[in-house]
Structures are given as C-alpha cells and as structure tokens.
Scaffold this motif. Structure first.
Motif, short mmCIF file in Angstrom:
data_model
loop_
_atom_site.label_atom_id
_atom_site.label_comp_id
_atom_site.label_asym_id
_atom_site.label_seq_id
_atom_site.Cartn_x
_atom_site.Cartn_y
_atom_site.Cartn_z
N MET A 236 40.74 35.73 49.15
CA MET A 236 39.82 36.82 49.48
C MET A 236 40.26 38.13 48.84
N ASP A 237 41.57 38.40 48.84
CA ASP A 237 42.08 39.65 48.26
C ASP A 237 41.77 39.76 46.77
N LYS A 238 41.95 38.65 46.04
CA LYS A 238 41.68 38.66 44.60
C LYS A 238 40.19 38.90 44.34
N PHE A 239 39.35 38.33 45.19
CA PHE A 239 37.91 38.52 45.02
C PHE A 239 37.52 39.97 45.32
N LEU A 240 38.13 40.59 46.32
CA LEU A 240 37.81 41.96 46.71
C LEU A 240 38.37 43.00 45.75
N ASN A 241 39.34 42.61 44.94
CA ASN A 241 39.95 43.58 44.01
C ASN A 241 38.93 44.16 43.04
N TYR A 242 37.92 43.38 42.69
CA TYR A 242 36.90 43.89 41.77
C TYR A 242 36.18 45.08 42.40
N TRP A 243 35.78 44.95 43.67
CA TRP A 243 35.11 46.06 44.35
C TRP A 243 36.07 47.24 44.57
N ARG A 244 37.31 46.96 44.90
CA ARG A 244 38.28 48.03 45.12
C ARG A 244 38.52 48.85 43.86
N ASN A 245 38.49 48.19 42.71
CA ASN A 245 38.78 48.88 41.45
C ASN A 245 37.56 49.56 40.84
N SER A 246 36.36 49.04 41.10
CA SER A 246 35.15 49.56 40.43
C SER A 246 34.14 50.16 41.39
N GLY A 247 34.16 49.76 42.66
CA GLY A 247 33.13 50.20 43.59
C GLY A 247 31.84 49.43 43.45
N HIS A 248 31.82 48.43 42.56
CA HIS A 248 30.62 47.62 42.34
C HIS A 248 30.68 46.34 43.17
N GLN A 249 29.51 45.81 43.50
CA GLN A 249 29.44 44.58 44.28
C GLN A 249 29.79 43.39 43.39
N GLU A 277 33.93 33.13 39.79
CA GLU A 277 32.98 34.23 39.55
C GLU A 277 32.25 33.99 38.23
N PRO A 278 30.96 33.63 38.30
CA PRO A 278 30.18 33.34 37.09
C PRO A 278 29.81 34.63 36.36
N PRO A 279 29.25 34.52 35.14
CA PRO A 279 28.80 35.72 34.41
C PRO A 279 27.76 36.48 35.22
N GLN A 280 27.93 37.80 35.35
CA GLN A 280 27.03 38.61 36.17
C GLN A 280 27.13 40.08 35.77
N THR A 281 26.07 40.81 36.04
CA THR A 281 26.07 42.26 35.86
C THR A 281 26.03 42.90 37.24
N CYS A 282 27.02 43.73 37.53
CA CYS A 282 27.17 44.28 38.87
C CYS A 282 27.05 45.80 38.86
N THR A 283 26.43 46.33 39.90
CA THR A 283 26.38 47.78 40.11
C THR A 283 26.79 48.04 41.56
N ASN A 285 24.89 48.69 44.01
CA ASN A 285 23.95 48.15 45.00
C ASN A 285 23.15 46.96 44.50
N SER A 286 23.61 46.29 43.46
CA SER A 286 22.88 45.12 42.97
C SER A 286 23.81 44.18 42.21
N ILE A 287 23.39 42.91 42.15
CA ILE A 287 24.08 41.88 41.37
C ILE A 287 23.03 41.08 40.63
N GLU A 288 23.21 40.92 39.33
CA GLU A 288 22.30 40.10 38.51
C GLU A 288 23.10 38.96 37.89
N LEU A 289 22.72 37.73 38.23
CA LEU A 289 23.42 36.56 37.70
C LEU A 289 22.85 36.20 36.33
N HIS A 290 23.74 35.72 35.46
CA HIS A 290 23.34 35.27 34.12
C HIS A 290 23.58 33.77 34.00
#
Length: 406
Positions: A236-249, A277-283, A285-290
């Motif tokens: 869970m920590d490794k998955f949350l690191n993306y949000w902690r570092n970027s603020g994106h979902q 974690e598959p290819p995706q564009t994150c902001t 307040n949104s997530i777009e899967l590719h």
C-alpha cells in the motif's frame, strides 16, 4: 427461460411447433406440461386451441424430454408466450449445451476456493451451554446443535454483524429446502433486445416480442467476496507514494488469490500480493486509463506465480494538512456518497470482464469476485481503504448499456 408468442385461437400443434423452433428440438421425444411433476400433460392437437387448454397470458409450462438410453429427463426452465410461458431445459442427448436445472454443470472449472468450499461442511459449531443443556458431553440439543451457515440470528449476533451472506452460504440456503435444491438454477440478468422481423430494428421500433423483461432493482443478500486483505503494508505504501510525490490520483490492479475466510461462514477472502499500475494519465481529480500492451504478459506472469487479478484500486485523496499528514473526508457516509456513478459503471465493467465460474448457472458463469478498493479519507481525516462490489444486477445492466452517467 424464453418467451413464446402465440394467440389464444391458435392450436396446440402450432404452440408445439413454436417451442420446437425456439429450442431447436427434434420432432418427437419431448412434451409440454402444466406442472413440474408433469401430471397435467398438454396434448398436441390441431383441433384444440390454446384457449381450450385453459392457458392464459403469463402461464408457465414445463418441457420434458422423454427418457431414452443413456439420458435422463430434463427439468424446466421458463419461457413465455404472448399468452403462454413455456419451460425448457433440454437434456444433453439433444446436442444442446443448456444445463439441467438443479444439477451442477460439472464441465465448468470453478476456482480452487469454490471447489474447497463445496466440500466443506460449513455448519457453525456451538459449544455445550452449561446453563441450558441437560445432556452428556457427547449429546446435542437445540441449544448446542450446529447452525446452518446462513442462520440469520447468528449472523446478526456477530461483532460486527454480518450483513450479507457469503455466496456459498446463499447456495446452501437455496439447496436446503424440501426439494434439496432440485430446481436451483442461477440466471444472469439479460436486458438485450431480441431480433424481430415484424418491424424496423431498435431504436426505430420495438414490440412485446423483442423487448427485454422488466427489471426490479433489489438489494442483493449475498456477496461473492467477503473481505480484502493485503499481504503487507509495503504494498500500500508503494502505491500511495505516487500521490504523496505528485498530488495526483492513481489506479492499479490488485494481483493476488482467493482463500477461505475463517471468520465468515463459507466466506471468501481476496489476498493481495502486489499492485500493477497500467498505463494511465492522472491529474488531481481524474484518471484516464490507456490501452495496456503488457496486459497479457502480466496475466501470464501472475498465473506462473499462482496469482491472478482479483480487483482494482484507486485513490481519491485531497490533502488537508501536509504537516500532520491528514486528508479530507469526502465520501463514505450517508451525507456524501460511497461510489460515484462513473466508478460503479467502471466496477461493473471490470466485474463483467472477470466473471465468476459457477456450476449452478446454465451460462457457466455467475457474478464476479473482482473487488473495488477505494483509498480515501475517513472521519478522522486519516488515509483509509474501503472495499466494494457492485451487484449482479448492476453488472447485467451495464453489460447491456442500460446504465450511463452524466
């Protein structure tokens, strides 16, 4: 279950011909009855009309195959006429793949956990009540006899109360009646419009012959997965690191396996070993899967390790106080929402993509074990993981494009 359209003035021979055409039956070797025991058999006659047979709109008929060497009588599924529903569940000697109602389809390869739970007794053992029991150590009475896994009083007395039956407890309940599950047949919801040559195709035209059956939304009393657990906190920590570092979902697929849950009668637990974690564009307040070019490779690698995709996870986090590490509480209570419409539709789409193999369904699959995990803030403004699944009804409605979001 199919609907047969016929007029009251038509002869019973025409009704037989329509049933034969609908289910691709042979000329002989089968007949229609008004009841499951086939005590009231319908005669095939050109002189007798459907009205003469005392049939009316909405009646249910049962189709039985005549006994022959190496085959057994088939048991009913329902179909209806614009006046007469008929039943059919042909036996295997007709060359059709329909499952016999009440008999499990042994050709379906179920998950290992389902095979295990099918063999388990599942009854809730109770200790001898010293205050109420008046028998010896080897005896049993109403105060200490084992309970069925679907016993409502026991489930409500648990702490916390168990609000939903496990799927296998639900199956045991269906098979616990006087008929011992003789007519158990789980049917997937279908809202598709049938082909009809009497008018222009939908949406230019529709009639009672081709329109889908009405759907009544009901609360589902069971769930296919009762609990979700992670093997360790590092996942869970490794998955949350993306949000902690970027603020994106962020979104990911849960890789793991299913096992028996020891605390819920005949329950199933999803154990997560990794998050892909598959290819995706994150902001924010949104997530777009590719499209994922490695999807098949990931599944093959997981299978080699005895793992599979058991669900998906996404974040919905908004920082409240960076110094304290708190987050906003935006969902998960009656004053807000649990899952948005878009999230429900996405969850249903994933569940349709990963169906649950089931021997008690004529389709060979029923529902899904694919879970949804949301990472959000709880009432104490701490990061919290919450698990969900949409109902089997929702899966059917999304599959047939009946649900949409704005």
């Amino acid at each position: 279950m199919s609907r047969i359209n016929a007029k009251p003035s038509e002869s019973s021979t025409i009704l037989y011909n329509k049933v034969q055409s609908q289910f691709d039956l042979p000329e002989t070797g089968w007949h229609l009855c008004k009841d499951r025991k086939c005590s009231d058999r319908l005669t095939k006659s050109k002189s007798k009309s459907i009205q003469d047979l005392n049939l009316s709109h909405g009646d249910i008929l049962f189709l039985y195959m005549s006994k022959s060497k190496g085959s057994a009588n088939s048991l009913p599924s329902t179909s209806s006429y614009n006046g007469t529903p008929t039943s059919s569940r042909p036996s295997s000697n007709t060359g059709m793949s329909s499952n016999v109602a009440g008999a499990p389809n042994m050709s379906v390869k179920e998950d290992d956990v389902d095979i295990l739970l099918e063999k388990v007794d599942g009854k809730i053992q109770r200790k001898r009540n010293e205050a109420m029991c008046r028998h010896g150590a080897g005896g049993k009475c109403v105060h200490c006899v084992p309970l069925e896994p679907f016993d409502d009083t026991y489930l409500k007395s648990c702490d916390p109360p168990i609000k939903f039956l496990s799927f296998h407890s639900y199956i045991r309940k269906l098979r616990s009646g006087v008929d011992k599950g003789k007519f158990v047949n789980l049917e997937n919801l279908s809202c598709k419009i049938k082909d009809c040559k009497d008018h222009a195709p939908w949406p230019a035209g529709i009639c009672t012959k081709c329109q889908p059956n009405a759907v009544t939304l009901n609360r589902q009393v069971y769930r296919h997965v009762d609990y979700v657990t992670f093997e360790n906190g590092n996942i869970m920590d490794k998955f949350l690191n993306y949000w902690r570092n970027s603020g994106h979902q962020r979104m990911g697929f849960l890789i793991g396996h299913y096992e028996q849950h020891p605390d819920i009668p005949l329950g199933i637990r999803a154990v997560v070993s990794a998050i892909y974690e598959p290819p995706q564009t994150c902001t924010k307040n949104s997530i777009e899967l590719h499209e994922d070019p490695n999807e098949q490779l990931v599944d093959e690698l997981a299978a080699e390790l005895g793992l599979r995709r058991v669900g998906w996870i996404f974040t919905d986090l908004v920082a409240l106080d960076l110094t304290k590490g708190t987050v906003k509480h935006t969902r998960g209570n009656l004053d807000s929402f649990f899952l948005s419409a878009e999230e429900c539709i996405t969850a249903a789409d994933f569940q349709d993509k990963y169906p649950n193999p089931c021997r008690w369904s004529s389709d060979g699959v029923y529902g899904s074990k694919f879970v949804t995990v949301v990472v959000t803030g709880d009432k104490d403004n701490q990061i919290h993981f919450e698990g969900y699944m949409v109902s089997d009804q929702c899966m059917g409605l999304v599959k047939d494009n009946c649900f949409t979001y704005i």
